[in-house]
Design a protein around this motif. Structure first.
Motif, short mmCIF file in Angstrom:
data_model
loop_
_atom_site.label_atom_id
_atom_site.label_comp_id
_atom_site.label_asym_id
_atom_site.label_seq_id
_atom_site.Cartn_x
_atom_site.Cartn_y
_atom_site.Cartn_z
N GLN A 109 0.81 -1.22 0.00
CA GLN A 109 0.00 0.00 0.00
C GLN A 109 0.84 1.27 0.00
O GLN A 109 0.32 2.37 0.24
CB GLN A 109 -0.97 -0.01 1.18
N ALA A 110 2.10 1.15 -0.29
CA ALA A 110 2.97 2.33 -0.37
C ALA A 110 2.60 3.17 -1.58
O ALA A 110 2.39 2.64 -2.67
CB ALA A 110 4.43 1.90 -0.45
N ALA A 111 2.51 4.48 -1.39
CA ALA A 111 2.23 5.40 -2.51
C ALA A 111 3.49 5.69 -3.29
O ALA A 111 3.44 5.90 -4.50
CB ALA A 111 1.63 6.69 -1.97
N GLY A 112 4.62 5.72 -2.62
CA GLY A 112 5.87 6.14 -3.23
C GLY A 112 6.74 4.99 -3.70
O GLY A 112 6.77 3.92 -3.09
N TYR A 113 7.44 5.24 -4.80
CA TYR A 113 8.43 4.32 -5.33
C TYR A 113 9.79 4.75 -4.78
O TYR A 113 10.18 5.91 -4.94
CB TYR A 113 8.45 4.38 -6.86
N ASP A 114 10.48 3.83 -4.14
CA ASP A 114 11.80 4.14 -3.58
C ASP A 114 12.84 4.24 -4.68
O ASP A 114 12.96 3.34 -5.52
CB ASP A 114 12.22 3.07 -2.57
N PHE A 115 13.59 5.33 -4.67
CA PHE A 115 14.70 5.56 -5.59
C PHE A 115 16.00 5.31 -4.84
O PHE A 115 16.15 5.71 -3.69
CB PHE A 115 14.70 7.01 -6.10
N GLU A 116 16.94 4.68 -5.53
CA GLU A 116 18.25 4.41 -4.96
C GLU A 116 19.32 5.28 -5.62
O GLU A 116 19.18 5.67 -6.78
CB GLU A 116 18.61 2.93 -5.17
N ARG B 68 18.60 3.84 -0.54
CA ARG B 68 17.37 4.57 -0.86
C ARG B 68 17.53 6.04 -0.43
O ARG B 68 17.84 6.31 0.72
CB ARG B 68 16.17 3.94 -0.19
N VAL B 69 17.31 6.95 -1.39
CA VAL B 69 17.53 8.38 -1.12
C VAL B 69 16.25 9.21 -1.16
O VAL B 69 16.23 10.34 -0.68
CB VAL B 69 18.57 8.98 -2.08
N GLY B 70 15.19 8.70 -1.75
CA GLY B 70 13.95 9.45 -1.85
C GLY B 70 12.86 8.60 -2.47
O GLY B 70 13.07 7.42 -2.77
N GLN B 71 11.69 9.22 -2.62
CA GLN B 71 10.54 8.52 -3.18
C GLN B 71 9.94 9.32 -4.33
O GLN B 71 10.04 10.54 -4.35
CB GLN B 71 9.46 8.35 -2.11
N GLY B 72 9.30 8.62 -5.23
CA GLY B 72 8.58 9.24 -6.32
C GLY B 72 7.13 8.79 -6.32
O GLY B 72 6.85 7.60 -6.15
N ILE B 73 6.22 9.73 -6.48
CA ILE B 73 4.79 9.43 -6.49
C ILE B 73 4.19 10.02 -7.76
O ILE B 73 4.30 11.23 -8.00
CB ILE B 73 4.07 10.03 -5.27
N PHE B 74 3.59 9.18 -8.58
CA PHE B 74 2.93 9.67 -9.79
C PHE B 74 1.64 10.39 -9.40
O PHE B 74 0.87 9.90 -8.58
CB PHE B 74 2.60 8.52 -10.75
N GLN B 75 1.41 11.57 -10.02
CA GLN B 75 0.23 12.38 -9.72
C GLN B 75 -0.38 12.89 -11.02
O GLN B 75 0.33 13.17 -11.97
CB GLN B 75 0.64 13.60 -8.88
N LYS B 76 -1.69 13.07 -11.02
CA LYS B 76 -2.37 13.76 -12.11
C LYS B 76 -2.47 15.23 -11.74
O LYS B 76 -2.43 15.59 -10.58
CB LYS B 76 -3.78 13.20 -12.30
N TYR B 77 -2.58 16.10 -12.76
CA TYR B 77 -2.78 17.51 -12.49
C TYR B 77 -3.85 18.05 -13.43
O TYR B 77 -4.18 17.44 -14.44
CB TYR B 77 -1.47 18.31 -12.62
N LEU B 78 -4.39 19.19 -13.07
CA LEU B 78 -5.45 19.84 -13.84
C LEU B 78 -4.93 21.13 -14.44
O LEU B 78 -4.00 21.74 -13.92
CB LEU B 78 -6.64 20.13 -12.93
#
Length: 181
Positions: A25-32, A149-159
């Motif tokens: 259920q994690a929203a973010g993808y871990d980046f290395e 792991r240095v950060g996370q990425g979360i895909f988002q929609k925008y308007l």
């Protein structure tokens, strides 16, 4: 292909992992991190700057030379991931800090949140290479290891606003930090 990640050409065959979600259920993808690097202590660099200023009286406090020296010492570091992200035209990838970074490692994203636009992918300047901008506010330098792991990425929609002025919208021509130029 709706959205996902690829390794940029410069890092192919170098043992990188694509970003991944650590739990179901994690929203973010871990980046290395794509390579080892040292993040200097903000405080150590600040003290070194003031020491240099005190010992070199010729650099006036308001001089451009003094300002440029301080800026170079205190500038956040870009941590390479070796990764690019593709997505739909109405999406972006939000780059965020890991919750453990400030608490355990004293690492922060000085811009708070990074934005990777859909048109950053495969740009001519850097192929869409994603970097995490980090600042170490700890008392000691911090050694980032390849694969950490240095950060996370979360895909988002925008308007988009109904009143958008399309005359000001241009095509991306550069890489990191190039939108709006």
């Amino acid at each position: 292909m709706k959205r996902g990640f690829k390794i940029i050409k410069a890092y192919e065959g170098k043992g990188l992992s694509l970003p991944y979600r650590s739990t179901t259920q994690a929203a973010g993808y871990d980046f290395e991190a794509a390579e080892d690097m040292v993040l200097p202590s903000f405080w150590k660099e600040l003290i070194r700057y003031f020491f240099l200023k005190i010992t070199k009286v010729s650099v006036a406090e308001s001089s451009d030379e003094g300002y440029d020296a301080a800026k170079a010492l205190l500038k956040p570091k870009l941590v390479p991931t070796g990764i690019k992200a593709y997505m739909q035209p109405d999406e972006y990838l939000q780059l965020t800090n890991r919750s453990s970074n400030p608490l355990k490692k004293f690492l922060v994203l000085p811009n708070g949140v990074g934005i990777v636009d859909a048109d950053y992918y495969d740009n001519t300047a850097n192929e869409g290479h994603i970097f995490f901008q980090l600042l170490n506010f700890g008392l000691k330098d911090y050694q980032i290891k390849k694969g950490e792991r240095v950060g996370q990425g979360i895909f988002q929609k925008y308007l988009i606003a109904d009143t958008e002025n399309n005359e000001k919208v241009t095509k991306r021509t550069g890489g990191f930090g190039s939108s709006g130029l």
